[in-house]
Write an enzyme that holds these catalytic residues in place. Sequence first.
Site, PDB file in Angstrom:
ATOM      1  N   SER A  22      11.344 -37.553 -18.118  1.00  0.00           N
ATOM      2  CA  SER A  22      10.560 -36.604 -17.327  1.00  0.00           C
ATOM      3  C   SER A  22       9.250 -37.226 -16.829  1.00  0.00           C
ATOM      4  CB  SER A  22      10.253 -35.375 -18.188  1.00  0.00           C
ATOM      5  OG  SER A  22       9.535 -34.426 -17.447  1.00  0.00           O
ATOM      6  N   ASN A  70      -1.726 -42.166 -18.283  1.00  0.00           N
ATOM      7  CA  ASN A  70      -1.702 -41.144 -17.246  1.00  0.00           C
ATOM      8  C   ASN A  70      -2.303 -39.855 -17.759  1.00  0.00           C
ATOM      9  OD1 ASN A  70       0.300 -38.662 -17.269  1.00  0.00           O
ATOM     10  ND2 ASN A  70       1.286 -40.283 -18.484  1.00  0.00           N
ATOM     11  N   CYS A 131       2.958 -32.667 -24.419  1.00  0.00           N
ATOM     12  CA  CYS A 131       2.138 -33.270 -23.372  1.00  0.00           C
ATOM     13  C   CYS A 131       0.690 -33.383 -23.824  1.00  0.00           C
ATOM     14  CB  CYS A 131       2.204 -32.459 -22.085  1.00  0.00           C
ATOM     15  SG  CYS A 131       1.181 -33.174 -20.783  1.00  0.00           S
ATOM     16  N   ILE A 191       9.607 -40.592 -28.028  1.00  0.00           N
ATOM     17  CA  ILE A 191       8.318 -39.931 -28.087  1.00  0.00           C
ATOM     18  C   ILE A 191       7.785 -39.642 -26.677  1.00  0.00           C
ATOM     19  CG2 ILE A 191       7.597 -40.918 -30.273  1.00  0.00           C
ATOM     20  CD1 ILE A 191       6.032 -43.061 -28.768  1.00  0.00           C
ATOM     21  N   GLY A 217       4.915 -47.111 -21.719  1.00  0.00           N
ATOM     22  CA  GLY A 217       5.328 -48.458 -21.353  1.00  0.00           C
ATOM     23  C   GLY A 217       5.580 -49.325 -22.584  1.00  0.00           C
ATOM     24  N   THR A 266       8.399 -45.290 -17.951  1.00  0.00           N
ATOM     25  CA  THR A 266       7.462 -46.079 -17.145  1.00  0.00           C
ATOM     26  C   THR A 266       8.140 -47.210 -16.374  1.00  0.00           C
ATOM     27  OG1 THR A 266       5.638 -45.526 -18.602  1.00  0.00           O
ATOM     28  CG2 THR A 266       5.389 -47.535 -17.318  1.00  0.00           C
TER      29      THR A 266
HETATM   30  C1  LIG Z   1       3.134 -40.696 -15.025  1.00  0.00           C
HETATM   31  C2  LIG Z   1       3.861 -40.050 -16.184  1.00  0.00           C
HETATM   32  C3  LIG Z   1       4.164 -38.694 -16.124  1.00  0.00           C
HETATM   33  C4  LIG Z   1       4.819 -38.084 -17.181  1.00  0.00           C
HETATM   34  N1  LIG Z   1       5.130 -36.757 -17.105  1.00  0.00           N
HETATM   35  C5  LIG Z   1       5.834 -36.173 -18.101  1.00  0.00           C
HETATM   36  C6  LIG Z   1       6.232 -34.820 -17.992  1.00  0.00           C
HETATM   37  O1  LIG Z   1       5.983 -34.122 -17.014  1.00  0.00           O
HETATM   38  N2  LIG Z   1       6.928 -34.289 -19.045  1.00  0.00           N
HETATM   39  C7  LIG Z   1       7.269 -35.013 -20.160  1.00  0.00           C
HETATM   40  O2  LIG Z   1       7.917 -34.491 -21.064  1.00  0.00           O
HETATM   41  N3  LIG Z   1       6.925 -36.320 -20.266  1.00  0.00           N
HETATM   42  C8  LIG Z   1       6.224 -36.897 -19.262  1.00  0.00           C
HETATM   43  N4  LIG Z   1       5.886 -38.224 -19.367  1.00  0.00           N
HETATM   44  C9  LIG Z   1       6.250 -38.969 -20.577  1.00  0.00           C
HETATM   45  C10 LIG Z   1       7.556 -39.736 -20.405  1.00  0.00           C
HETATM   46  O3  LIG Z   1       8.624 -38.877 -20.124  1.00  0.00           O
HETATM   47  C11 LIG Z   1       7.874 -40.561 -21.665  1.00  0.00           C
HETATM   48  O4  LIG Z   1       8.058 -39.688 -22.769  1.00  0.00           O
HETATM   49  C12 LIG Z   1       6.736 -41.535 -22.021  1.00  0.00           C
HETATM   50  O5  LIG Z   1       6.176 -42.076 -20.870  1.00  0.00           O
HETATM   51  C13 LIG Z   1       7.222 -42.659 -22.931  1.00  0.00           C
HETATM   52  O6  LIG Z   1       8.257 -43.402 -22.347  1.00  0.00           O
HETATM   53  P1  LIG Z   1       7.992 -44.770 -21.505  1.00  0.00           P
HETATM   54  O7  LIG Z   1       7.120 -45.626 -22.348  1.00  0.00           O
HETATM   55  O8  LIG Z   1       9.340 -45.331 -21.244  1.00  0.00           O
HETATM   56  O9  LIG Z   1       7.301 -44.343 -20.244  1.00  0.00           O
HETATM   57  C14 LIG Z   1       5.217 -38.852 -18.314  1.00  0.00           C
HETATM   58  C15 LIG Z   1       4.918 -40.219 -18.353  1.00  0.00           C
HETATM   59  C16 LIG Z   1       4.266 -40.819 -17.307  1.00  0.00           C
HETATM   60  C17 LIG Z   1       3.998 -42.301 -17.366  1.00  0.00           C
END
Ligand SMILES: Cc1cc2nc3c(=O)[nH]c(=O)nc-3n(C[C@H](O)[C@H](O)[C@H](O)COP(=O)(O)O)c2cc1C
Length: 333
Positions: A22, A70, A131, A191, A217, A266
């Site tokens: 998401s 973010n 969040c 997470i 990330g 990310t």
């Molecule tokens: C720009 C951005 C916006 C995000 N918006 C949401 C969101 O609306 N709802 C949610 O559950 N997680 C949101 N996340 C979290 C991601 O879904 C994910 O859980 C988190 O970034 C960890 O995974 P990653 O390291 O692969 O990005 C967001 C992350 C980023 C970077």
Amino acid sequence: MAVDLSVRLGRLALPNPVLVASGTFGYAREMAGFVNLASLGGIVPKTITKAPRPGNAPWRTVETTGGMLNSIGLDNDGIDTFLEHHLPYLGALGSPIIVSVAGGNYDEFVELAARLDGRPEAAAIELNISCPNVSHGVDFGTDPRMCEKVVAGCRAACDRPIIAKLTPNVAAVADVAAGAENGGADAISLINTCLGMAVDWRRRKPLLGNGYGGLSGPAIKPIALRCVHQAARRVKTPLIGIGGIANIDDVMEFLVAGATAVQLGTVNFYDPTVAGRVLAALPDALKTLGAERVADVVGTLNFPGLAPAHARCGSPSPVPNATEETTKTGGAG
Ligand SMILES: Cc1cc2nc3c(=O)[nH]c(=O)nc-3n(C[C@H](O)[C@H](O)[C@H](O)COP(=O)(O)O)c2cc1C
């Protein structure tokens, strides 16, 4: 030997375990040129709230070492527009759509779940109780009893499978996972981002308009793996691993640590083709471990001090509290 990539998360059956997270994939329209959307194990669109939200003041994103911060603040169109304009399109993409919702309180969560009752375009609902960028709603992700209550309330209000998305910003993530399990979650994803900040020391100000933000990330992958492993030892509910996943090795690490599926976040911002490549590489990676299906490798990590290969189908072993865990495994530094 053909490898079976399908996975089951409670009432939710997915064609494969590679999903997109998401907030990192928009409403998928803009990604169609990079990934065969129909090939994905699932798409989790941006979290939807009851009313439209403009989000937080800029800056909303900052690049950091090995990741990004973010503070978007759940900028979204609201449930009415989502149901009318986005969900019909998403539902026709050919990939399971997992609708992410966030309520400001218990009643709003249940109301959002009820709005998705009987909507077959939504394969499942992911409750964003994690969040870090909004001022309310987070208690559901930090207090196991409140987590249980909101999961149970949403489950009762809606016929769709329920996934609880947890935050790492707690002392004992396994306790919150147990709350989600007690509430009847079909799956638990973990997470969400790790609370952090970036500073412009010359101006003596935080770089993000909201002050604090969520770190994501590759920098957070070790935290995410630890959270998944601790949750896997505590609950039987299937887990979805998220955090810094950027290649097939990362995916396999999460599966072995206890996740039944993963979400890529990310990485979609800097290489939106990764999901497709990871998917293509998955059968051979599973064969490397002699597996014929994803479930054969889930939770098979040999962890010091635990019975070998505590596969997720067995009884969960008790997880010590966070302090004991840190001590037992040597801790930091
Ligand atoms: C720009 C951005 C916006 C995000 N918006 C949401 C969101 O609306 N709802 C949610 O559950 N997680 C949101 N996340 C979290 C991601 O879904 C994910 O859980 C988190 O970034 C960890 O995974 P990653 O390291 O692969 O990005 C967001 C992350 C980023 C970077």
